[in-house]
Motif scaffolding. Structure first.
Motif, mmCIF file in Angstrom:
data_model
loop_
_atom_site.group_PDB
_atom_site.id
_atom_site.type_symbol
_atom_site.label_atom_id
_atom_site.label_comp_id
_atom_site.label_asym_id
_atom_site.label_seq_id
_atom_site.Cartn_x
_atom_site.Cartn_y
_atom_site.Cartn_z
ATOM 1 N N HIS A 326 0.785 -1.239 0.000
ATOM 2 C CA HIS A 326 0.000 0.000 0.000
ATOM 3 C C HIS A 326 0.815 1.287 0.000
ATOM 4 O O HIS A 326 0.235 2.376 0.002
ATOM 5 C CB HIS A 326 -0.932 0.014 1.218
ATOM 6 N N LEU A 330 -2.107 4.186 -1.481
ATOM 7 C CA LEU A 330 -2.808 5.049 -0.525
ATOM 8 C C LEU A 330 -2.058 6.370 -0.423
ATOM 9 O O LEU A 330 -1.411 6.683 0.567
ATOM 10 C CB LEU A 330 -2.892 4.383 0.848
ATOM 11 N N TYR A 343 -7.154 7.096 3.971
ATOM 12 C CA TYR A 343 -6.603 6.332 5.086
ATOM 13 C C TYR A 343 -7.699 5.944 6.087
ATOM 14 O O TYR A 343 -7.742 4.806 6.561
ATOM 15 C CB TYR A 343 -5.505 7.148 5.766
ATOM 16 N N THR A 344 -8.580 6.904 6.394
ATOM 17 C CA THR A 344 -9.661 6.583 7.331
ATOM 18 C C THR A 344 -10.641 5.598 6.702
ATOM 19 O O THR A 344 -11.132 4.693 7.384
ATOM 20 C CB THR A 344 -10.387 7.858 7.775
ATOM 21 N N GLN A 356 -5.377 0.742 12.202
ATOM 22 C CA GLN A 356 -4.979 2.131 12.422
ATOM 23 C C GLN A 356 -3.486 2.232 12.709
ATOM 24 O O GLN A 356 -2.813 3.150 12.234
ATOM 25 C CB GLN A 356 -5.782 2.746 13.564
ATOM 26 N N VAL A 359 -1.632 1.899 9.418
ATOM 27 C CA VAL A 359 -1.749 3.093 8.591
ATOM 28 C C VAL A 359 -0.869 4.208 9.148
ATOM 29 O O VAL A 359 -0.275 4.980 8.390
ATOM 30 C CB VAL A 359 -3.223 3.540 8.476
ATOM 31 N N CYS A 360 -0.735 4.291 10.469
ATOM 32 C CA CYS A 360 0.192 5.273 11.058
ATOM 33 C C CYS A 360 1.617 5.010 10.586
ATOM 34 O O CYS A 360 2.361 5.949 10.246
ATOM 35 C CB CYS A 360 0.122 5.220 12.582
ATOM 36 N N LEU A 363 1.941 6.216 7.021
ATOM 37 C CA LEU A 363 2.094 7.667 6.926
ATOM 38 C C LEU A 363 3.510 8.106 7.280
ATOM 39 O O LEU A 363 4.049 9.051 6.697
ATOM 40 C CB LEU A 363 1.071 8.359 7.824
ATOM 41 N N LEU A 375 -4.344 11.642 12.202
ATOM 42 C CA LEU A 375 -4.820 10.267 12.390
ATOM 43 C C LEU A 375 -4.618 9.803 13.830
ATOM 44 O O LEU A 375 -5.433 9.044 14.366
ATOM 45 C CB LEU A 375 -4.112 9.320 11.419
#
Length: 431
Positions: A326, A330, A343-344, A356, A359-360, A363, A375
Motif C-alpha cells: 500500500h 494510498l 486512510y480513514t 490504524q 496506517v500510522c 504515513l 490520524l
C-alpha cells in the motif's frame, strides 16, 4: 598520559584519574545515577561478597551507561568467585537463587529484597567456533575484559566508584568511537554476531555517520561470510536495534557496501536509496524497525524471504506485507479538501484489529507528518446500522442484507461518518 588529570561534566565531586600500569586506567565516579543503584538489595549483596573476600564489580553496558550520565535499566555484575563459591555463599546466607540456566557459563542469579542480581564469574575463552565459546573461570579482570567485544563494553566499575578500564574504553566513549577490543578480526571470529553489534553500538555512540576506522570495516568485510551460520533470531535482534538507533540509513548502506546483506536475510538488490529517503522523512517519528526495513523490499516475495531467514514475528511480517502493498496506492484523495480520507476509509473497511496502527506506520513511511498527527487524534467511528436493523424492516435475505449494508456504508463514508442510523435507514430502497 601519566598522572594526567581530566575532569568530565558527567562526574561530580572529586575526580581522580591514575594510570597504575600501562594498560589499566582508573578514575573515581561519583554521580547521582551511580548512587541511585545502591538499594537495600545491592547493599546486601555487596556486603556478602566483601565478607567472603570476593571482588564484585559492575560490568559491561551498565558501566557505559553510567559514564554517559544515564541510569542503566539492567545492571550485570562480575566477580572473582566461582559459581560453586557463589552458591555456597548464597545458601549459607539464606539468599534465594533463581534461573540457573546460565550456571555453566558462570552466571548465578540471586534474589534479595525483591530484586534480581545476575553475577558472572570472570572468564576466558578456551575455544570458540564463531557462534559459541567454551570458557574457563579466572580471577584476572584484564583477561575477562580481553574477551569482550568493544572497548566501551569492556570496563568494570567497583562499588566504591572506581572505574577499571584496560582498553581505553573511557577515552573511546568520550570521543564517540566504536572500536573492537584488540584485533577486530579476532574478536569477530570468536562470534560473528559481533559484526552486527558493532553497527548497533555505532548507532548509539557515534556522533557522525561516516566515522568508521578503515581497518574495522575491512575486518568486517573479510569475515562477512561467518554471519551465514548465525541464527536468524539473533541477527534480527541486533538488526532491529540498529534500525531504531541513530544513523540507521547510513549503517544499512554500509552493510550493503560490505557485502553483508546476502548473509543476513536482506535482499541482495535492496532499494537502499528508498531506505535513505524514508529514513530522512520518518526518523523523528520513531518508525518501527519493519517500517524502515520495508523500504529495502521491492515485493511481497522479499518479505517472505526475510521471514524465512530472520524468523520475524507474524505482526512484523504482516506490517511488511501491508507497507509493500500500500505504500504507493494510498497516496492521493479524490477530495483534496480531505486528504486523510483514503486512510480513514481504509481503516473503516479493514477487518484487521490493528489497521490504524499499520496506517500510522504507512504515513511515517510516506512522510505525511500532518496526516499522521491528524490520524493519531482520530477515533474510529462505529457504523450505526446492523443486519438486525434491516431485519426489523422486513428484509430477511442474507444476501440482500449484505448488499444493502455495503451501500449504506458507502453513503456513511461519503458523509464523513456523520449520518446516524435513522438517516441511513431512510436511504434503504428494496428492489
Amino acid at each position: 598520559m601519566w598522572g594526567r588529570i581530566f575532569v568530565h561534566p558527567v562526574l561530580t565531586g572529586r575526580v581522580r584519574l591514575t594510570w597504575s600500569c600501562r594498560s589499566l586506567f582508573t578514575m573515581q565516579l561519583k554521580t547521582k545515577e551511580f548512587q541511585s543503584l545502591f538499594t537495600d538489595g545491592l547493599n546486601g549483596i555487596a556486603e556478602l561478597f566483601e565478607k567472603n573476600q570476593f571482588e564484585l564489580r559492575i560490568a559491561g553496558g551498565a558501566v557505559r551507561d553510567l559514564l554517559s550520565g544515564k541510569r542503566p535499566d539492567d545492571v550485570d555484575f562480575a566477580t572473582t568467585a566461582t559459581p560453586d563459591e557463589m552458591k555456597s555463599m548464597f545458601q549459607a546466607a539464606g539468599v534465594r537463587m533463581i534461573n540457573n540456566k546460565g550456571e555453566k557459563h558462570g552466571t548465578i542469579t540471586a534474589r534479595l529484597h525483591n530484586e534480581n542480581f545476575e553475577v558472572t564469574t570472570l572468564r576466558v575463552d578456551v575455544q570458540t567456533d564463531g557462534r559459541h565459546a567454551e570458557v574457563e573461570f579466572t580471577t584476572d579482570w584484564q583477561k575477562d575484559a580481553e574477551r569482550r567485544d568493544l572497548t566501551i563494553n569492556s570496563m568494570f566499575l567497583g562499588l566504591d566508584g572506581t572505574l577499571y578500564d584496560y582498553f581505553r574504553g573511557y577515552e573511546d566513549l568520550q570521543s564517540r568511537k566504536v572500536r573492537f577490543v584488540g584485533s577486530a578480526a579476532q574478536r569477530i571470529q570468536e562470534d560473528y554476531l559481533r559484526i552486527l553489534r558493532y553497527f548497533r553500538f555505532y548507532g548509539r555512540v557515534a556522533d557522525q555517520p561516516g566515522d568508521h576506522e578503515p581497518e574495522t570495516l575491512q575486518a568486517i568485510q573479510e569475515n562477512a561470510r561467518g554471519l551465514a551460520a548465525i541464527s536468524g533470531e539473533r541477527i534480527w535482534v541486533e538488526l532491529k536495534k540498529t534500525l531504531t538507533g541513530n544513523h540507521a540509513a547510513h549503517l544499512l548502506e554500509v552493510i550493503y557496501d560490505l557485502g553483508l546483506a546476502q548473509y543476513i536475510g536482506l535482499p541482495t538488490e535492496g532499494d537502499v536509496e528508498e531506505l535513505k529517503r524514508v529514513w530522512q522523512q520518518a526518523q523523528n517519528w520513531s518508525p518501527k524497525p519493519m517500517t524502515l526495513l520495508s523500504a529495502l523490499l521491492r515485493c511481497s516475495e522479499d518479505v517472505d524471504r526475510l521471514d524465512l531467514r530472520l524468523k520475524i514475528s507474524r505482526e512484523e511480517k504482516n506490517l511488511g506485507l501491508f507497507l509493500v502493498k500500500h505504500r504507493r496506492d494510498l497516496l492521493k484523495s479524490v477530495d483534496d479538501s480531505d486528504s486523510l480520507r483514503p486512510y480513514t476509509d481504509f481503516i473503516i473497511d479493514s477487518r484487521e484489529p490493528d489497521a490504524q496502527s499499520k496506517v500510522c506506520e504507512l504515513l511515517k513511511y510516506q512522510g505525511e507528518e500532518r496526516l499522521l498527527v491528524e490520524l493519531k487524534s482520530w477515533s474510529i467511528p462505529r457504523f450505526p446500522v446492523s443486519g438486525h436493523d434491516l431485519r426489523k424492516m422486513g428484509i430477511t435475505s442474507g444476501k440482500e442484507i449484505g448488499i444493502i449494508l455495503q451501500q449504506l456504508r458507502d453513503v456513511w463514508k461519503k458523509s464523513h461518518y456523520q449520518m446516524d442510523k435513522d438517516e441511513l435507514l431512510s436511504n434503504v430502497t428494496r428492489s
